[in-house]
Design a protein around this motif. Structure first.
Motif, PDB file in Angstrom:
ATOM      1  N   PRO A  40       0.804  -1.224   0.000  1.00  0.00           N
ATOM      2  CA  PRO A  40       0.000   0.000   0.000  1.00  0.00           C
ATOM      3  C   PRO A  40       0.837   1.274   0.000  1.00  0.00           C
ATOM      4  O   PRO A  40       0.297   2.367  -0.221  1.00  0.00           O
ATOM      5  CB  PRO A  40      -0.807  -0.117   1.294  1.00  0.00           C
ATOM      6  N   CYS A  41       2.145   1.143   0.241  1.00  0.00           N
ATOM      7  CA  CYS A  41       3.025   2.314   0.285  1.00  0.00           C
ATOM      8  C   CYS A  41       3.673   2.529  -1.081  1.00  0.00           C
ATOM      9  O   CYS A  41       4.007   1.576  -1.780  1.00  0.00           O
ATOM     10  CB  CYS A  41       4.117   2.128   1.338  1.00  0.00           C
ATOM     11  N   PRO A  42       3.905   3.758  -1.472  1.00  0.00           N
ATOM     12  CA  PRO A  42       4.606   4.012  -2.729  1.00  0.00           C
ATOM     13  C   PRO A  42       6.064   3.593  -2.616  1.00  0.00           C
ATOM     14  O   PRO A  42       6.575   3.359  -1.505  1.00  0.00           O
ATOM     15  CB  PRO A  42       4.469   5.527  -2.899  1.00  0.00           C
ATOM     16  N   PRO A 330     -14.014 -18.842  -5.316  1.00  0.00           N
ATOM     17  CA  PRO A 330     -15.389 -19.309  -5.108  1.00  0.00           C
ATOM     18  C   PRO A 330     -15.451 -20.664  -4.413  1.00  0.00           C
ATOM     19  O   PRO A 330     -14.739 -21.604  -4.777  1.00  0.00           O
ATOM     20  CB  PRO A 330     -15.945 -19.383  -6.531  1.00  0.00           C
ATOM     21  N   GLY A 331     -16.301 -20.727  -3.398  1.00  0.00           N
ATOM     22  CA  GLY A 331     -16.482 -21.962  -2.654  1.00  0.00           C
ATOM     23  C   GLY A 331     -15.378 -22.268  -1.670  1.00  0.00           C
ATOM     24  O   GLY A 331     -15.425 -23.285  -0.971  1.00  0.00           O
ATOM     25  N   THR A 332     -14.373 -21.396  -1.584  1.00  0.00           N
ATOM     26  CA  THR A 332     -13.219 -21.664  -0.717  1.00  0.00           C
ATOM     27  C   THR A 332     -12.988 -20.541   0.281  1.00  0.00           C
ATOM     28  O   THR A 332     -13.041 -20.754   1.494  1.00  0.00           O
ATOM     29  CB  THR A 332     -11.951 -21.882  -1.571  1.00  0.00           C
ATOM     30  N   GLY A 333     -12.679 -19.345  -0.209  1.00  0.00           N
ATOM     31  CA  GLY A 333     -12.393 -18.264   0.724  1.00  0.00           C
ATOM     32  C   GLY A 333     -12.046 -16.974   0.031  1.00  0.00           C
ATOM     33  O   GLY A 333     -12.082 -16.865  -1.207  1.00  0.00           O
ATOM     34  N   LEU A 334     -11.687 -15.983   0.834  1.00  0.00           N
ATOM     35  CA  LEU A 334     -11.292 -14.676   0.343  1.00  0.00           C
ATOM     36  C   LEU A 334      -9.860 -14.378   0.767  1.00  0.00           C
ATOM     37  O   LEU A 334      -9.489 -14.606   1.924  1.00  0.00           O
ATOM     38  CB  LEU A 334     -12.200 -13.575   0.906  1.00  0.00           C
ATOM     39  N   ARG A 335      -9.081 -13.857  -0.164  1.00  0.00           N
ATOM     40  CA  ARG A 335      -7.757 -13.339   0.148  1.00  0.00           C
ATOM     41  C   ARG A 335      -7.853 -11.822   0.143  1.00  0.00           C
ATOM     42  O   ARG A 335      -8.254 -11.234  -0.851  1.00  0.00           O
ATOM     43  CB  ARG A 335      -6.738 -13.817  -0.886  1.00  0.00           C
ATOM     44  N   VAL A 336      -7.469 -11.220   1.270  1.00  0.00           N
ATOM     45  CA  VAL A 336      -7.633  -9.780   1.440  1.00  0.00           C
ATOM     46  C   VAL A 336      -6.267  -9.156   1.728  1.00  0.00           C
ATOM     47  O   VAL A 336      -5.659  -9.421   2.770  1.00  0.00           O
ATOM     48  CB  VAL A 336      -8.611  -9.457   2.588  1.00  0.00           C
ATOM     49  N   THR A 337      -5.800  -8.330   0.810  1.00  0.00           N
ATOM     50  CA  THR A 337      -4.528  -7.648   1.005  1.00  0.00           C
ATOM     51  C   THR A 337      -4.636  -6.636   2.139  1.00  0.00           C
ATOM     52  O   THR A 337      -5.660  -5.961   2.286  1.00  0.00           O
ATOM     53  CB  THR A 337      -4.122  -6.920  -0.284  1.00  0.00           C
ATOM     54  N   VAL A 338      -3.577  -6.515   2.930  1.00  0.00           N
ATOM     55  CA  VAL A 338      -3.523  -5.459   3.950  1.00  0.00           C
ATOM     56  C   VAL A 338      -3.289  -4.135   3.229  1.00  0.00           C
ATOM     57  O   VAL A 338      -2.265  -3.937   2.570  1.00  0.00           O
ATOM     58  CB  VAL A 338      -2.394  -5.735   4.960  1.00  0.00           C
ATOM     59  N   GLY A 339      -4.258  -3.238   3.321  1.00  0.00           N
ATOM     60  CA  GLY A 339      -4.144  -1.952   2.662  1.00  0.00           C
ATOM     61  C   GLY A 339      -3.707  -0.871   3.623  1.00  0.00           C
ATOM     62  O   GLY A 339      -3.122  -1.131   4.690  1.00  0.00           O
ATOM     63  N   GLY A 340      -3.995   0.368   3.278  1.00  0.00           N
ATOM     64  CA  GLY A 340      -3.738   1.472   4.191  1.00  0.00           C
ATOM     65  C   GLY A 340      -4.768   1.488   5.306  1.00  0.00           C
ATOM     66  O   GLY A 340      -5.791   0.790   5.251  1.00  0.00           O
ATOM     67  N   PRO A 341      -4.538   2.279   6.353  1.00  0.00           N
ATOM     68  CA  PRO A 341      -5.460   2.304   7.497  1.00  0.00           C
ATOM     69  C   PRO A 341      -6.906   2.586   7.111  1.00  0.00           C
ATOM     70  O   PRO A 341      -7.826   1.988   7.682  1.00  0.00           O
ATOM     71  CB  PRO A 341      -4.885   3.409   8.385  1.00  0.00           C
ATOM     72  N   GLU A 342      -7.138   3.471   6.140  1.00  0.00           N
ATOM     73  CA  GLU A 342      -8.510   3.779   5.746  1.00  0.00           C
ATOM     74  C   GLU A 342      -9.210   2.543   5.196  1.00  0.00           C
ATOM     75  O   GLU A 342     -10.355   2.230   5.571  1.00  0.00           O
ATOM     76  CB  GLU A 342      -8.518   4.892   4.698  1.00  0.00           C
ATOM     77  N   LEU A 346     -12.277   0.329   6.991  1.00  0.00           N
ATOM     78  CA  LEU A 346     -13.523   0.066   6.292  1.00  0.00           C
ATOM     79  C   LEU A 346     -13.806  -1.438   6.242  1.00  0.00           C
ATOM     80  O   LEU A 346     -14.951  -1.873   6.437  1.00  0.00           O
ATOM     81  CB  LEU A 346     -13.461   0.647   4.880  1.00  0.00           C
ATOM     82  N   LEU A 347     -12.771  -2.216   5.989  1.00  0.00           N
ATOM     83  CA  LEU A 347     -12.929  -3.671   5.978  1.00  0.00           C
ATOM     84  C   LEU A 347     -13.464  -4.176   7.315  1.00  0.00           C
ATOM     85  O   LEU A 347     -14.410  -4.981   7.371  1.00  0.00           O
ATOM     86  CB  LEU A 347     -11.584  -4.336   5.662  1.00  0.00           C
ATOM     87  N   ILE A 348     -12.868  -3.700   8.404  1.00  0.00           N
ATOM     88  CA  ILE A 348     -13.305  -4.116   9.741  1.00  0.00           C
ATOM     89  C   ILE A 348     -14.767  -3.739   9.973  1.00  0.00           C
ATOM     90  O   ILE A 348     -15.566  -4.546  10.467  1.00  0.00           O
ATOM     91  CB  ILE A 348     -12.393  -3.482  10.812  1.00  0.00           C
ATOM     92  N   ALA A 349     -15.138  -2.540   9.566  1.00  0.00           N
ATOM     93  CA  ALA A 349     -16.504  -2.075   9.792  1.00  0.00           C
ATOM     94  C   ALA A 349     -17.512  -2.862   8.962  1.00  0.00           C
ATOM     95  O   ALA A 349     -18.575  -3.271   9.468  1.00  0.00           O
ATOM     96  CB  ALA A 349     -16.602  -0.584   9.463  1.00  0.00           C
ATOM     97  N   VAL A 350     -17.196  -3.099   7.690  1.00  0.00           N
ATOM     98  CA  VAL A 350     -18.140  -3.822   6.837  1.00  0.00           C
ATOM     99  C   VAL A 350     -18.303  -5.260   7.311  1.00  0.00           C
ATOM    100  O   VAL A 350     -19.431  -5.786   7.387  1.00  0.00           O
ATOM    101  CB  VAL A 350     -17.672  -3.783   5.368  1.00  0.00           C
ATOM    102  N   LEU A 351     -17.208  -5.910   7.658  1.00  0.00           N
ATOM    103  CA  LEU A 351     -17.313  -7.292   8.119  1.00  0.00           C
ATOM    104  C   LEU A 351     -18.004  -7.385   9.477  1.00  0.00           C
ATOM    105  O   LEU A 351     -18.685  -8.376   9.767  1.00  0.00           O
ATOM    106  CB  LEU A 351     -15.930  -7.937   8.172  1.00  0.00           C
ATOM    107  N   ALA A 352     -17.855  -6.356  10.297  1.00  0.00           N
ATOM    108  CA  ALA A 352     -18.589  -6.328  11.566  1.00  0.00           C
ATOM    109  C   ALA A 352     -20.094  -6.323  11.300  1.00  0.00           C
ATOM    110  O   ALA A 352     -20.876  -7.039  11.955  1.00  0.00           O
ATOM    111  CB  ALA A 352     -18.189  -5.123  12.402  1.00  0.00           C
ATOM    112  N   GLY A 353     -20.517  -5.513  10.310  1.00  0.00           N
ATOM    113  CA  GLY A 353     -21.932  -5.465   9.979  1.00  0.00           C
ATOM    114  C   GLY A 353     -22.418  -6.770   9.401  1.00  0.00           C
ATOM    115  O   GLY A 353     -23.528  -7.241   9.748  1.00  0.00           O
TER     116      GLY A 353
END
Length: 358
Positions: A40-42, A330-342, A346-353
């Protein structure tokens, strides 16, 4: 017009296309790219300056091989120059390996799911993939060893594994390497080497010194933040390294890429601070998601794995609707890259919901 126009090789019919993320409806608002394991960093300031200087010479061909970079890597890794191989990303070196080391009918053992280039490289050479299911989210090394037969010529091993982020560790890897017959080539992919540190983290370069059948691959795409420039490298004993160089595309690593990689090597202390920050974000997100009740295995990479099974597609679609572009298996899982704090917040908030609605 001829009734028999030229046809591609029949083997291509069985080769999956490399699709980093299936097409989805475009998200509204800001989109966060969390599907390609990008840094996520330049690039570091010194690397950007090197890119600018080298850009003024793009009217000239680069070297057939990036000799200056190969020499710097040999000195950094403490290996003879004859052991160093390079390519346009580690994927480029995989293609060299397929051309140099595989013949039609050869069997190649690898864990699955793992790096998506594996079946492409194997089938392109006309070789036979032998896919060994993960146990839980990790390589089943005993099953992989048992899958080696007299027809096996190669084993591909991703440590830590992509897409699950899990690692077998130094002790387990050494035991496995000791069981592999000497005539079977082992390709150890350490694309996330800089993120996977600690007392049980293996060092493939050290392991290769007394193992002539071991090739170790690393990259400047992940920790070094140079994914767009395509620079990969590896180490192998001279006979194999020489064969890989014969199959390399001439001038495959551009002058800009070479100079940026050299600058990044010189600024390693700064780089490792950046890596530590990404790893800290990874653990923050993992702890938050675990607290919500999601299963998130430990990761030695710059991404996290959510083993959601049949719910993977629906969760990925909802994340995308909220501007979070993740890699869905599909049918297995999600790979989620660690992005910037923003993006991570957002990921934490959406998955909480989503968790609250389950």
């Amino acid at each position: 017009m001829s009734p028999h126009p030229p046809s591609p090789r029949a083997v291509l019919d069985g080769i999956p296309a490399y699709v980093p993320k299936p097409p989805q409806p475009p998200a509204t608002g800001v989109s966060h790219r969390l599907f390609l394991n990008e840094n996520p960093c330049p690039p570091l300031p010194s690397a950007l300056a090197a890119i600018s200087r080298a850009a003024s010479r793009t009217n000239l061909y680069p070297g057939i091989f990036p000799d200056e970079l190969a020499d710097a890597l040999a000195r950094k890794l403490g290996v003879p120059l004859s052991h160093v191989v390079t390519g346009p990303g580690s994927v480029g070196i995989y293609q060299q390996i397929g051309q140099a080391m595989l013949a039609p009918g050869d069997e190649v053992v690898y864990a699955w799911p793992s790096f998506e280039a594996f079946p492409i490289v194997v089938r392109m050479a006309g070789a036979v993939p032998v896919e060994v299911p993960l146990t839980g989210e990790t390589h089943d090394l005993d099953a992989m060893a048992a899958a080696i037969t007299p027809r096996t010529t190669m084993v591909l091993l991703c440590e830590p594994n992509n897409p699950t982020g899990t690692a077998v560790g130094a002790a387990g890897l050494k035991r496995f390497l000791d069981t592999v017959p000497e005539h079977v080539l082992v390709v150890l992919d350490e694309a996330y080497f800089e993120f996977h540190q600690g007392p049980d983290a293996p060092d493939g370069v050290e392991l290769h010194r007394d193992r002539p059948n071991l090739v170790v691959l690393r990259t400047f795409s992940k920790a070094y933040g140079l994914a767009g420039l395509r620079v990969g490298y590896g180490v192998a004993h001279p006979e194999i390294a020489g064969a890989l160089r014969k199959c390399a595309v001439p001038c495959g690593v551009s002058r800009i890429a070479e100079q940026a990689a050299l600058a990044a090597l010189e600024a390693e202390a700064e780089l490792l601070e950046q890596v530590a920050g990404i790893a800290a974000e990874r653990e923050r997100v993992r702890e938050a998601l675990g607290g919500q009740g999601w299963t998130v295995p430990p990761s030695g990479t710059n991404f996290l794995w959510l083993p959601l099974g049949g719910d993977s597609g629906a969760v990925a679609a909802e994340l995308e609707r909220r501007g979070l572009l993740v890699r869905c298996f599909p049918g297995t899982g999600l790979r989620v890259t660690v992005g910037g704090p923003e993006a991570n917040d957002l990921l934490i908030a959406v998955l909480a919901g989503l968790r609250a609605d389950r």
